[in-house]
Design an enzyme around this catalytic site. Structure first.
Site, PDB file in Angstrom:
ATOM      1  CG  HIS A  49      21.010   3.511 -18.489  1.00 16.35           C
ATOM      2  ND1 HIS A  49      20.907   2.820 -19.432  1.00 16.35           N
ATOM      3  CD2 HIS A  49      21.718   2.591 -17.085  1.00 16.35           C
ATOM      4  CE1 HIS A  49      21.488   1.928 -19.886  1.00 16.35           C
ATOM      5  NE2 HIS A  49      21.744   1.200 -18.785  1.00 16.35           N
TER       6      HIS A  49
HETATM    7  C1  UD1 Z   1      22.312  -0.927 -13.359  1.00 19.54           C
HETATM    8  C2  UD1 Z   1      23.778  -1.703 -14.097  1.00 19.54           C
HETATM    9  C3  UD1 Z   1      24.048  -1.327 -15.017  1.00 19.54           C
HETATM   10  C4  UD1 Z   1      22.482  -1.235 -16.122  1.00 19.54           C
HETATM   11  C5  UD1 Z   1      21.444  -0.434 -15.583  1.00 19.54           C
HETATM   12  C6  UD1 Z   1      20.009  -0.676 -16.252  1.00 19.54           C
HETATM   13  C7  UD1 Z   1      25.339  -1.735 -12.493  1.00 19.54           C
HETATM   14  C8  UD1 Z   1      26.902  -1.970 -12.135  1.00 19.54           C
HETATM   15  N1  UD1 Z   1      24.936  -1.402 -13.436  1.00 19.54           N
HETATM   16  O1  UD1 Z   1      23.196   0.478 -14.248  1.00 19.54           O
HETATM   17  O2  UD1 Z   1      25.000  -2.128 -15.686  1.00 19.54           O
HETATM   18  O3  UD1 Z   1      22.901  -1.349 -17.835  1.00 19.54           O
HETATM   19  O4  UD1 Z   1      21.065  -0.990 -13.891  1.00 19.54           O
HETATM   20  O5  UD1 Z   1      18.789  -0.206 -16.045  1.00 19.54           O
HETATM   21  O6  UD1 Z   1      25.042  -2.881 -12.358  1.00 19.54           O
HETATM   22  N2  UD1 Z   1      17.464   4.157  -8.733  1.00 19.54           N
HETATM   23  C9  UD1 Z   1      16.036   4.206  -8.361  1.00 19.54           C
HETATM   24  N3  UD1 Z   1      15.114   3.383  -8.634  1.00 19.54           N
HETATM   25  C10 UD1 Z   1      15.740   1.899  -8.988  1.00 19.54           C
HETATM   26  C11 UD1 Z   1      16.747   1.571  -9.128  1.00 19.54           C
HETATM   27  C12 UD1 Z   1      17.635   3.111  -9.135  1.00 19.54           C
HETATM   28  O7  UD1 Z   1      15.753   5.226  -7.958  1.00 19.54           O
HETATM   29  O8  UD1 Z   1      14.590   1.106  -8.908  1.00 19.54           O
HETATM   30  C13 UD1 Z   1      18.565   5.095  -8.532  1.00 19.54           C
HETATM   31  C14 UD1 Z   1      19.263   5.582  -7.656  1.00 19.54           C
HETATM   32  O9  UD1 Z   1      19.008   6.571  -7.385  1.00 19.54           O
HETATM   33  C15 UD1 Z   1      20.400   4.422  -7.520  1.00 19.54           C
HETATM   34  C16 UD1 Z   1      20.633   4.801  -9.093  1.00 19.54           C
HETATM   35  O10 UD1 Z   1      19.565   4.979  -9.614  1.00 19.54           O
HETATM   36  O11 UD1 Z   1      21.469   4.734  -6.950  1.00 19.54           O
HETATM   37  C17 UD1 Z   1      21.327   3.723  -9.845  1.00 19.54           C
HETATM   38  O12 UD1 Z   1      20.932   2.527  -9.678  1.00 19.54           O
HETATM   39  P1  UD1 Z   1      22.077   1.367 -10.104  1.00 19.54           P
HETATM   40  O13 UD1 Z   1      21.304  -0.060  -9.665  1.00 19.54           O
HETATM   41  O14 UD1 Z   1      23.227   1.656  -8.642  1.00 19.54           O
HETATM   42  O15 UD1 Z   1      23.144   1.451 -10.906  1.00 19.54           O
HETATM   43  P2  UD1 Z   1      22.233   2.124 -12.776  1.00 19.54           P
HETATM   44  O16 UD1 Z   1      22.283   2.833 -13.347  1.00 19.54           O
HETATM   45  O17 UD1 Z   1      20.544   1.389 -12.649  1.00 19.54           O
HETATM   46  N1  UDP Z   2      13.898  -1.590 -21.513  1.00 19.87           N
HETATM   47  C1  UDP Z   2      12.196  -0.754 -21.549  1.00 19.87           C
HETATM   48  N2  UDP Z   2      11.617   0.887 -21.024  1.00 19.87           N
HETATM   49  C2  UDP Z   2      12.605   1.464 -21.169  1.00 19.87           C
HETATM   50  C3  UDP Z   2      14.070   1.508 -21.106  1.00 19.87           C
HETATM   51  C4  UDP Z   2      14.509   0.150 -21.723  1.00 19.87           C
HETATM   52  O1  UDP Z   2      11.372  -1.371 -20.674  1.00 19.87           O
HETATM   53  O2  UDP Z   2      12.288   2.886 -19.907  1.00 19.87           O
HETATM   54  C5  UDP Z   2      14.062  -2.309 -22.391  1.00 19.87           C
HETATM   55  C6  UDP Z   2      14.186  -2.594 -22.845  1.00 19.87           C
HETATM   56  O3  UDP Z   2      13.604  -3.176 -24.247  1.00 19.87           O
HETATM   57  C7  UDP Z   2      15.447  -3.852 -23.057  1.00 19.87           C
HETATM   58  C8  UDP Z   2      16.653  -3.753 -21.108  1.00 19.87           C
HETATM   59  O4  UDP Z   2      15.184  -2.442 -21.282  1.00 19.87           O
HETATM   60  O5  UDP Z   2      14.940  -4.742 -23.173  1.00 19.87           O
HETATM   61  C9  UDP Z   2      17.919  -2.392 -21.797  1.00 19.87           C
HETATM   62  O6  UDP Z   2      17.883  -2.381 -20.584  1.00 19.87           O
HETATM   63  P1  UDP Z   2      18.870  -1.348 -19.537  1.00 19.87           P
HETATM   64  O7  UDP Z   2      18.910  -0.840 -20.582  1.00 19.87           O
HETATM   65  O8  UDP Z   2      18.299  -0.429 -19.337  1.00 19.87           O
HETATM   66  O9  UDP Z   2      20.170  -1.654 -19.754  1.00 19.87           O
HETATM   67  P2  UDP Z   2      21.043  -2.325 -20.529  1.00 19.87           P
HETATM   68  O10 UDP Z   2      20.706  -3.547 -21.358  1.00 19.87           O
HETATM   69  O11 UDP Z   2      21.981  -1.236 -20.440  1.00 19.87           O
HETATM   70  O12 UDP Z   2      21.873  -3.438 -19.206  1.00 19.87           O
END
Ligand code: UD1
Ligand code: UDP
Length: 364
Positions: free
Chosen positions: A207
């Protein structure tokens, strides 16, 4: 009575906050408030974690949703400021490195509220990562820096942080992992549902913007995963950022890759434990696989969690080297890892003692 606000917002926050919330709630003389910014909001990116981690409904839900970095950060700050003005807490606790972390830290600091940062000191030294900016800013204004491993202390000391503010407490993600492992009764439920055999599949999560926001790079990664799936079945719970781009760019996914929605914490950790190997670009999953002794190939040029490489089962790979590295693991050549010090399921207890000392004994 002293008052403390715990801030969560995105998926990787929930498993870090849950064990600390539980410990703090045991204190009679402390008012503990749980605040969710709503940075993540889909059921499977948010509410399912409250259920799986036995967290109550948050006291505040800011409902900020998605947006550009500036918009999302600003929206959180405006809404969080209102909560701080109303509640006047003595301390704000933030977790990790997401936009909610930095937004709430900045807001609290300007109001002279004590900030505790859980998972302080991690550095990838890669400023193209939004999280690296969030980590540096948050650490530079935090009053208590609670670190997961010794390398984080070294990073903070190098940046001139006062050593009195730094506490090596261990990895709080492992606290939740230990709890869930002990709780899962039917280990095989999700495997059966997805028709997977233990130790006979590869689990994938991708992601990071650097991997999924560019059409060519994402297509190349998927093409390599298609090749991996010719060697071992692949299960790929897809993050919404990735899902959107796979759809927009109509990237072809091989029939041997099983795509799912993002999974809840119980199902995901169960799949993780039973996998043959994991391919990921997640921060937290690099740590969980080290704890679980599962080979982890991280599709990134660097990591803010080098201890998972030095001590654990993690290895950095590129799209080009991925297939060879998968074969290496499948031939049982992967290195044996060790669990880093203080990744013992007791980090939340150590943190709560430090916070209570600061709040109740030192009288902030
Ligand atoms: C965010 C964090 C990242 C983390 C990740 C974990 C920041 C800068 N990034 O990235 O560090 O690793 O979360 O998962 O804070 N969206 C949905 N539904 C949701 C949430 C998001 O559809 O519930 C979609 C939207 O199109 C959104 C995109 O995902 O624009 C990205 O979401 P965003 O929270 O901006 O960043 P992540 O890539 O999720
Ligand atoms: N995780 C989860 N379901 C998923 C993917 C990840 O429960 O489909 C959990 C995973 O076990 C870990 C956390 O989410 O505890 C990691 O989050 P993510 O990879 O979204 O963010 P990052 O750690 O890269 O910021």
């Amino acid at each position: 009575m002293k008052k403390i606000i715990l801030v969560v917002g995105a998926r990787p926050n929930f498993m870090k906050a849950a064990p600390l919330y539980r410990h703090l709630r045991k204190q009679n003389n402390l008012n503990v408030i749980l605040l969710h910014t709503g940075q993540h909001y889909d059921y499977e990116m948010s509410q399912i974690f409250f259920e799986d981690l036995d967290l109550p409904k948050p006291d505040y839900f800011l409902d900020v949703q998605s947006g550009s970095h500036a918009k999302q950060t600003a929206k959180i700050m405006v809404k969080f400021e209102k909560v701080l003005l109303k509640e006047k807490p003595d301390m704000v606790v933030v977790f990790g490195d997401v936009n909610s972390t930095v937004a709430c830290s900045l807001t609290a600091k300007k109001m002279q509220i004590v900030i505790a940062h859980v998972e302080a000191g991690l550095r990838s030294y890669d400023e193209t990562m939004p999280e690296e900016i969030n980590r540096r800013v948050t650490d530079s204004i935090s009053d208590l820096l609670l670190t997961p491993s010794e390398d984080a202390n070294v990073n903070l000391l190098k940046e001139g942080v006062d050593k009195e503010k730094i506490f090596l407490v261990g990895n709080i993600m492992i606290d939740s992992l230990v709890v869930v492992i002990n709780k899962i009764k039917d280990e095989t439920k999700i495997l059966k549902k997805l028709k997977l055999e233990a130790k006979e599949y590869c689990l994938v999560t991708i992601h990071r913007p650097s991997n999924v926001d560019n059409e060519e790079i994402l297509a190349e990664i998927v093409s390599k995963l298609n090749e991996v799936s010719e060697k071992i079945p692949v299960v790929f719970p897809v993050h919404p950022r990735t899902r959107k781009h796979l759809q927009d760019w109509k990237i072809k996914i091989g029939s041997k890759i099983l795509l799912t929605s993002p999974l809840g914490y119980r199902d995901f950790t169960c799949l993780e434990r039973n996998s043959r190997l994991v391919i990921t670009d997640s921060g937290g999953i690099q740590e969980e696989t080290t704890f679980l002794n599962i080979p982890c190939l991280t599709l990134r040029p660097n990591t803010e969690r080098p201890i998972t490489i030095q001590m654990g089962t993690n290895k950095l790979v590129t799209e080009k080297s991925l297939l060879n590295e998968v074969e290496f693991v499948l031939n049982n050549n992967n290195k044996k890892g060790k669990i880093p010090a203080l990744w013992d399921g007791k980090t939340a207890l150590r943190i709560s003692e430090i916070l209570i000392q600061k709040l109740l004994v030192n009288q902030t």
